[in-house]
Design an enzyme around this catalytic site. Structure first.
Site, PDB file in Angstrom:
ATOM      1  N   SER A   8       0.836  -1.202   0.000  1.00  0.00           N
ATOM      2  CA  SER A   8       0.000   0.000   0.000  1.00  0.00           C
ATOM      3  C   SER A   8       0.869   1.249   0.000  1.00  0.00           C
ATOM      4  O   SER A   8       1.627   1.491   0.941  1.00  0.00           O
ATOM      5  CB  SER A   8      -0.903   0.020   1.238  1.00  0.00           C
ATOM      6  OG  SER A   8      -1.545   1.279   1.351  1.00  0.00           O
ATOM      7  N   HIS A  33      -1.464  -1.412  -4.097  1.00  0.00           N
ATOM      8  CA  HIS A  33      -2.703  -0.920  -3.500  1.00  0.00           C
ATOM      9  C   HIS A  33      -2.634   0.603  -3.365  1.00  0.00           C
ATOM     10  O   HIS A  33      -1.677   1.142  -2.788  1.00  0.00           O
ATOM     11  CB  HIS A  33      -2.890  -1.563  -2.129  1.00  0.00           C
ATOM     12  CG  HIS A  33      -4.242  -1.351  -1.522  1.00  0.00           C
ATOM     13  ND1 HIS A  33      -5.361  -2.044  -1.926  1.00  0.00           N
ATOM     14  CD2 HIS A  33      -4.648  -0.515  -0.536  1.00  0.00           C
ATOM     15  CE1 HIS A  33      -6.398  -1.657  -1.198  1.00  0.00           C
ATOM     16  NE2 HIS A  33      -5.992  -0.724  -0.345  1.00  0.00           N
ATOM     17  N   ASP A  35      -4.638   3.812  -1.936  1.00  0.00           N
ATOM     18  CA  ASP A  35      -5.709   4.296  -1.062  1.00  0.00           C
ATOM     19  C   ASP A  35      -6.062   5.735  -1.407  1.00  0.00           C
ATOM     20  O   ASP A  35      -5.272   6.657  -1.151  1.00  0.00           O
ATOM     21  CB  ASP A  35      -5.276   4.212   0.398  1.00  0.00           C
ATOM     22  CG  ASP A  35      -5.257   2.790   0.918  1.00  0.00           C
ATOM     23  OD1 ASP A  35      -6.257   2.080   0.703  1.00  0.00           O
ATOM     24  OD2 ASP A  35      -4.258   2.389   1.532  1.00  0.00           O
ATOM     25  N   MET A  37      -8.383   8.906  -0.635  1.00  0.00           N
ATOM     26  CA  MET A  37      -9.192   9.459   0.454  1.00  0.00           C
ATOM     27  C   MET A  37      -9.582  10.901   0.121  1.00  0.00           C
ATOM     28  O   MET A  37      -8.775  11.659  -0.416  1.00  0.00           O
ATOM     29  CB  MET A  37      -8.413   9.424   1.770  1.00  0.00           C
ATOM     30  CG  MET A  37      -7.892   8.050   2.138  1.00  0.00           C
ATOM     31  SD  MET A  37      -6.996   8.085   3.713  1.00  0.00           S
ATOM     32  CE  MET A  37      -6.270   6.447   3.714  1.00  0.00           C
ATOM     33  N   HIS A  68      -8.417   1.648  -4.085  1.00  0.00           N
ATOM     34  CA  HIS A  68      -9.365   1.555  -2.977  1.00  0.00           C
ATOM     35  C   HIS A  68      -9.931   2.949  -2.724  1.00  0.00           C
ATOM     36  O   HIS A  68      -9.239   3.826  -2.212  1.00  0.00           O
ATOM     37  CB  HIS A  68      -8.623   1.012  -1.751  1.00  0.00           C
ATOM     38  CG  HIS A  68      -9.440   0.918  -0.514  1.00  0.00           C
ATOM     39  ND1 HIS A  68      -8.871   0.669   0.718  1.00  0.00           N
ATOM     40  CD2 HIS A  68     -10.779   1.024  -0.282  1.00  0.00           C
ATOM     41  CE1 HIS A  68      -9.817   0.626   1.638  1.00  0.00           C
ATOM     42  NE2 HIS A  68     -10.982   0.860   1.054  1.00  0.00           N
ATOM     43  N   MET A  70     -11.811   5.369  -0.766  1.00  0.00           N
ATOM     44  CA  MET A  70     -12.396   5.743   0.515  1.00  0.00           C
ATOM     45  C   MET A  70     -12.958   7.149   0.363  1.00  0.00           C
ATOM     46  O   MET A  70     -12.472   8.120   0.946  1.00  0.00           O
ATOM     47  CB  MET A  70     -11.343   5.654   1.623  1.00  0.00           C
ATOM     48  CG  MET A  70     -11.014   4.233   2.003  1.00  0.00           C
ATOM     49  SD  MET A  70      -9.759   4.106   3.298  1.00  0.00           S
ATOM     50  CE  MET A  70      -8.299   3.935   2.284  1.00  0.00           C
ATOM     51  N   MET A 137     -11.894  -4.562   6.186  1.00  0.00           N
ATOM     52  CA  MET A 137     -10.950  -3.667   6.840  1.00  0.00           C
ATOM     53  C   MET A 137     -10.587  -4.227   8.211  1.00  0.00           C
ATOM     54  O   MET A 137     -11.465  -4.525   9.025  1.00  0.00           O
ATOM     55  CB  MET A 137     -11.546  -2.268   6.996  1.00  0.00           C
ATOM     56  CG  MET A 137     -11.790  -1.523   5.688  1.00  0.00           C
ATOM     57  SD  MET A 137     -10.271  -1.217   4.737  1.00  0.00           S
ATOM     58  CE  MET A 137      -9.298  -0.260   5.901  1.00  0.00           C
ATOM     59  N   ASP A 172      -7.048  -5.483   4.905  1.00  0.00           N
ATOM     60  CA  ASP A 172      -6.286  -4.240   4.807  1.00  0.00           C
ATOM     61  C   ASP A 172      -6.195  -3.600   6.184  1.00  0.00           C
ATOM     62  O   ASP A 172      -7.216  -3.231   6.767  1.00  0.00           O
ATOM     63  CB  ASP A 172      -6.989  -3.297   3.819  1.00  0.00           C
ATOM     64  CG  ASP A 172      -6.246  -1.982   3.610  1.00  0.00           C
ATOM     65  OD1 ASP A 172      -5.178  -1.783   4.218  1.00  0.00           O
ATOM     66  OD2 ASP A 172      -6.742  -1.150   2.822  1.00  0.00           O
TER      67      ASP A 172
END
Length: 220
Positions: A8, A33, A35, A37, A68, A70, A137, A172
């Site tokens: 990640s 990965h 992330d 946000m 991913h 979020m 998660m 994760d």
């Protein structure tokens, strides 16, 4: 079932993002990965489609960008991440009332469609939609370096029993050489590791150690 270990980049040095991403994949993996946000669904703000596009250009063609989201209302952003070069997009069950529609958008674009649930969210939602990947998660989303929530292993087992062996189950948060074994034994097959890899003096060697612990001795 294919076992995948996904470094990640949330835990990477952002000033050397391309270099660190390549170093992590030098351990033998192909999945990275990412992330994303938005400062609303979770408080931090990380990166958007432009960073995904830059990684797509910097990494080998066989690198799989596991994005991913979020973010709130992900259906409004799917097209941008598809255009940026994502290979898979995971959305959160808590982020939109239009889960089936959004997952259909991702799949129609030819991408792997994933659905994530936070620690406090029951797993029943996975029975209501079709997914290629179920993300459990194992920390509360939003920050790297949190402690591993062992209670989520029961959720992994429940989702594996619900979905069978055809769907990848990803974990994760808090994944390291000890907890990755617990996750694998519970039924997970995709493992996201951030701090354990990027906080290491040798990310490639740590990648190989984690892959071996997960039973992924030959990384796909």
């Amino acid at each position: 079932m294919t076992i995948e270990l996904a470094p990640s980049i949330l835990s990477a040095n952002f000033a050397r993002l391309g270099e660190e991403a390549k170093a992590a994949l030098d351990g033998g993996g192909t999945v990275l990965h990412v992330d994303v946000m938005d400062g609303h669904f979770v408080p931090p703000i990380t990166f958007g489609p432009m960073v995904v596009a830059a990684l797509r250009d910097a990494l080998p063609d066989d690198a799989f960008l596991d994005v991913h989201l979020m973010i709130e209302r992900p259906e409004n952003q799917v097209a941008e991440f598809v255009k940026a070069g994502a290979d898979g997009i995971t959305i959160h069950a808590e982020a939109t009332p239009h889960l089936d529609y959004t997952l259909s958008l991702i799949r129609a674009a030819g991408l792997r469609a994933g659905l994530a649930v936070c620690p406090g969210t029951p797993p029943d939602v996975f029975a209501e939609v079709d997914v290629d990947l179920a993300l459990i998660m194992t920390v509360n989303p939003g920050w790297g370096g949190q402690p591993f929530l062992r209670k989520q292993m029961d959720k992994v087992r429940r989702v594996r029993a619900m979905l069978g062996d055809d769907v990848a189950i990803q974990v994760d948060g808090g994944v390291n050489v000890e907890t990755i074994v617990e996750c694998a034994e519970a039924g997970a097959t995709w493992f996201v590791a951030g701090s354990a890899i990027f906080g290491s003096d040798d990310p490639a060697a740590t990648f190989r150690e984690l892959a071996a612990a997960a039973g992924c001795l030959t990384v796909p």
